[in-house]
Structure formats: C-alpha cells, structure tokens
Design an enzyme around this catalytic site. Structure first.
Site, PDB file in Angstrom:
ATOM      1  CG  ASN A   1      33.695  35.175  41.229  1.00  0.00           C
ATOM      2  OD1 ASN A   1      32.725  34.491  40.913  1.00  0.00           O
ATOM      3  ND2 ASN A   1      34.939  34.796  40.976  1.00  0.00           N
TER       4      ASN A   1
ATOM      5  CE1 TYR B   1      37.646  40.945  47.673  1.00  0.00           C
ATOM      6  CE2 TYR B   1      36.695  38.870  48.408  1.00  0.00           C
ATOM      7  CZ  TYR B   1      37.662  39.562  47.722  1.00  0.00           C
ATOM      8  OH  TYR B   1      38.656  38.886  47.070  1.00  0.00           O
TER       9      TYR B   1
ATOM     10  CG  ASN C   1      37.453  45.493  41.608  1.00  0.00           C
ATOM     11  OD1 ASN C   1      38.217  44.561  41.424  1.00  0.00           O
ATOM     12  ND2 ASN C   1      36.830  45.678  42.759  1.00  0.00           N
TER      13      ASN C   1
ATOM     14  CB  ALA D   1      40.092  36.312  39.532  1.00  0.00           C
TER      15      ALA D   1
ATOM     16  CD  GLU E   1      45.417  47.201  39.141  1.00  0.00           C
ATOM     17  OE1 GLU E   1      45.413  45.974  39.277  1.00  0.00           O
ATOM     18  OE2 GLU E   1      46.474  47.866  39.018  1.00  0.00           O
TER      19      GLU E   1
ATOM     20  CG  HIS F   1      42.696  45.578  43.523  1.00  0.00           C
ATOM     21  ND1 HIS F   1      42.294  44.502  42.768  1.00  0.00           N
ATOM     22  CD2 HIS F   1      43.714  46.163  42.858  1.00  0.00           C
ATOM     23  CE1 HIS F   1      43.057  44.432  41.698  1.00  0.00           C
ATOM     24  NE2 HIS F   1      43.920  45.429  41.713  1.00  0.00           N
TER      25      HIS F   1
ATOM     26  NE  ARG G   1      42.657  38.614  49.924  1.00  0.00           N
ATOM     27  CZ  ARG G   1      41.603  38.392  49.152  1.00  0.00           C
ATOM     28  NH1 ARG G   1      41.182  39.334  48.324  1.00  0.00           N
ATOM     29  NH2 ARG G   1      40.955  37.248  49.189  1.00  0.00           N
TER      30      ARG G   1
END
Length: 155
Positions: free
Chosen positions: A16, A28, A79, A82, A103, A105, A112
């Site tokens: 996504n 985002y 990234n 999900a 990593e 995000h 969240r």
C-alpha cells in the site's frame, strides 16, 4: 552523484505504500512514494551511496529482494508497511543480511492502533526511525551512511 563502485543501499517499501500521496494524507502526508524515493536517492548520492528501490504488495517479492542483496548491497532500509506486524518470512530474510538494516515508518506506529505496536522487523533491525513523515527516508540514509563509514565501507 555516487561513484560507479558506490556501496549499494536497498530501499524496500511494502504493501500500500504505492498509494502514498492519496492514501490517508492526514496520517501519511501528500508526498508520493516517488517523492520519498527521489529524496532518498539524492541523500544517498550526496553521501557516496547508490540507492536501489523496490516496492511490492507481495511479501515474497521483498524476501527475494533481501536474498539477492546478500553479499551485494551494503545496507537495507525497509518500510515494511503492514508486513511490519506479521511478516515472519521477511523478518527471517532480513536476519540473514549481514549489513545494517534500518526499519522506517512515516507515522509513529506506537501512537496508533494497538495492533501496530508490535514489529517483527525491529528485533532483526539495527535501528528504527519512525514518526518523522517523509523525513524518515532521508534520516535512514544518513544513519546508514554513518554506520557504513564507521565500518569502513562508506565514502
């Protein structure tokens, strides 16, 4: 511009993330994935690194990209979207990679929904950058460049 023999950094983007720019802009932002990749490519070149990018909505594509990067790329920035929360095959592949794994995000998953609080990638990552919007991409390139320079692999 990075020299031809510049160390390779593999940038992976999961499911996504190809919809960035139109997907939940309040979370985002409005920048597209191409915008983020372009900024990361520019940051990599400025630090003497070459950036290779793959986005896929399929876990197997990302696993195969990690496997191909072994012995060829100096670092991975991921990234996982999900996949961060349940993609054990991706985590296993990243664990086999010998260089730095960062990593990232765009949002802060810990601020969240509760299901976003667990990362299967974090335990195999060198470090995590989260919550800085698109800046997370360029921060990760800076971190990779610094780590590689310490290891004697950077410019």
């Amino acid at each position: 511009m990075a020299p031809v023999s510049a160390p390779c950094v593999l940038l992976l983007n999961g499911p996504n993330l190809n919809l960035l720019g139109s997907r939940e802009p309040a979370i985002y932002g409005t920048a597209t994935l191409d915008d983020h990749v372009s900024a990361a490519t520019k940051a990599a070149g400025a630090r003497g690194l070459m950036l290779e990018h793959l986005q896929s909505n399929y876990e197997g594509d990302l696993v195969e990209a990690v496997q191909r990067a072994r012995g060829r790329c100096a670092a991975i920035v991921v990234n996982a979207g999900a996949f961060t929360h349940y993609a054990w095959a991706l985590a296993d592949a990243l664990a086999t990679f010998e260089g730095p794994v960062i990593e990232i995000h765009i949002s802060n998953p810990n601020a969240r929904e509760p299901w976003r609080h667990t990362s299967v990638v974090s335990p195999v990552a060198t470090g995590t950058i989260m919550g800085f919007g698109g800046l997370s991409y360029t921060l990760a390139i800076g971190a990779v460049a610094d780590l590689l320079e310490r290891e004697g692999q950077g410019s």
